[in-house]
Scaffold this active site. Structure first.
Site, PDB file in Angstrom:
ATOM      1  N   SER A  34      38.841  43.010  39.735  1.00 16.74           N
ATOM      2  CA  SER A  34      39.372  42.409  40.958  1.00 16.74           C
ATOM      3  C   SER A  34      39.907  43.425  41.949  1.00 16.74           C
ATOM      4  O   SER A  34      40.042  43.124  43.134  1.00 16.74           O
ATOM      5  CB  SER A  34      40.478  41.400  40.624  1.00 16.74           C
ATOM      6  OG  SER A  34      41.536  42.034  39.926  1.00 16.74           O
ATOM      7  N   ASP A 324      50.013  40.206  45.589  1.00 14.72           N
ATOM      8  CA  ASP A 324      50.301  39.051  44.743  1.00 14.72           C
ATOM      9  C   ASP A 324      50.829  39.546  43.401  1.00 14.72           C
ATOM     10  O   ASP A 324      51.263  40.698  43.300  1.00 14.72           O
ATOM     11  CB  ASP A 324      49.065  38.142  44.601  1.00 14.72           C
ATOM     12  CG  ASP A 324      47.876  38.829  43.925  1.00 14.72           C
ATOM     13  OD1 ASP A 324      48.056  39.941  43.361  1.00 14.72           O
ATOM     14  OD2 ASP A 324      46.766  38.262  43.945  1.00 14.72           O
ATOM     15  N   HIS A 327      47.947  42.395  42.301  1.00 15.71           N
ATOM     16  CA  HIS A 327      47.186  43.332  43.116  1.00 15.71           C
ATOM     17  C   HIS A 327      47.997  44.010  44.216  1.00 15.71           C
ATOM     18  O   HIS A 327      48.866  43.375  44.827  1.00 15.71           O
ATOM     19  CB  HIS A 327      45.996  42.602  43.759  1.00 15.71           C
ATOM     20  CG  HIS A 327      45.148  41.872  42.764  1.00 15.71           C
ATOM     21  ND1 HIS A 327      45.284  40.517  42.533  1.00 15.71           N
ATOM     22  CD2 HIS A 327      44.184  42.322  41.932  1.00 15.71           C
ATOM     23  CE1 HIS A 327      44.420  40.149  41.596  1.00 15.71           C
ATOM     24  NE2 HIS A 327      43.751  41.222  41.211  1.00 15.71           N
TER      25      HIS A 327
END
Length: 368
Positions: A34, A324, A327
């Site tokens: 991600s 978040d 990340h």
């Protein structure tokens, strides 16, 4: 007559290069999770790991979600921009074609993916590293059919490669008791398992023509907001940070070993642990106001895990290390990218970089 023939030969050669595109640019291929995903998981309809809702992408282009798990750019975006590499589209981008690949490369990164096939299983759909290599093999077949073996060999051997995986193998595998690896291995044997698997994967990539490759190291993942909120004190999980440091040490050695063993291989290790740790230790020194909680959060409910339309945004996104629970923010990613460029001495590859979208820097309205 001779001049006409000579000009015809030169023109034909130039046009051939322009038509096929294989000698116009050096491109990059990205394998990752991600931290590098730029849209693959958003097109995996059953995946639980998606960046498909506001406020993801708020500081990128139109401000709409684009598959990046941050408010703006990824580290790979920024490094590519700064050294003149085009931004590769996601493998699942509907516009992907031979011409697009030849001009831009491909990004195979997938949120929740890991070095190990079993990593991220709770997310249902994601591309593991082995799956990403399989997809790359398909891309190679496509390009060989388009420009022939000789030019394809040249194209893939001149390309740049990034591998940015590993954090999920800990956070969404080894450190979660629902995964068998958590009770099958101890810290040392699990890292050995990762290194054996990663070594096999990178050797396979070398056999596919990969010559210049950088593997990203892990940051202090015990200090991400999710890990902090799961601790009793709200502080960093030192066991998790120790695992990250051990992984980095083992990966750096693996890169040296593979570079020495594999012909013409330049496999480098990119370590940004210290720069992130320094920000966490003394955020104001680096221009941050907050280095322990997410900019995008669901009020006092923690952990909310992902950013959602009902989330509240911090007043100034450039002042937060984390976007978040998992990340980094765009600003943090830029600092990480600059550190990797500095450490590895990257030089400009292509003279121009096209029209890549740039982030905006306007702070968002906030209820905080």
């Amino acid at each position: 007559m001779k001049l006409t023939v000579a000009m015809t030969v030169v023109l034909t050669t130039v046009l051939s290069g322009l038509i096929h595109g294989y000698d116009c640019k050096i491109v990059q291929f990205i394998f990752g999770d991600s931290l590098s995903d730029n849209g693959n998981n958003n097109r995996l309809t059953k995946s639980f790991a998606q960046a498909a809702l506001p406020w993801y992408g708020i500081d990128y282009g139109s401000g709409m979600p684009n598959g990046r798990f941050t408010n703006g750019r990824t580290v790979s975006d920024i490094i590519g921009d700064k050294i003149g590499l085009p931004r590769p589209p996601a493998f699942l981008d509907p516009s992907l074609s031979e011409d697009v690949i030849l001009a831009n490369g491909v990004n195979f990164a997938s949120g929740g993916g890991g070095i190990l096939n079993e990593t991220g299983g709770l997310f249902i759909q994601r591309f593991s590293m082995y799956k990403q290599i399989e997809l790359f093999r398909g891309v190679q077949t496509l390009i060989r059919g388009s420009i022939g073996d000789k030019e394809a060999d040249k194209f893939f051997q001149e390309a740049k490669y990034v591998v940015a995986l590993g954090s999920n193998d800990f956070i969404n595998n080894y450190l979660m008791p629902v995964y068998a690896d958590s009770w099958t291995y101890n810290d040392d044997t699990f890292i050995g398992y990762l290194m054996e698997t990663l070594g096999e994967q990178l050797t396979v990539l070398h056999g596919m023509g990969v010559r210049e490759l950088m593997v990203f190291g892990l940051g202090p993942m015990g200090c991400i907001p999710l890990q902090r909120v799961l601790s009793t004190s709200g502080g960093c999980q030192e066991k998790t940070n120790t695992l990250a440091l051990s992984f980095n040490k083992a990966t750096a050695k693996l890169m040296d070993d593979l570079s020495a063993k594999l012909p013409n291989a330049s496999y480098k290790f990119g370590d940004a642990y210290d720069v992130v740790n320094n920000i966490i230790t003394n955020p104001s020194k680096y221009g941050f106001d907050n280095a322990d909680s997410p900019c995008c959060s669901f009020g006092r409910i923690r952990p909310a895990l992902t950013c959602i339309p009902a989330s509240r945004l911090c007043k100034d996104r450039s002042k937060y290390l984390f976007w978040d629970e998992y990340h980094p923010s765009d600003h943090a990613n830029e600092m990480i990218a600059d550190e990797l460029i500095r450490k590895l001495g990257f030089k400009t590859v292509n003279q121009t970089n096209g029209d890549s979208p740039s982030p905006t820097s306007a702070p968002a309205p906030s209820d905080d």
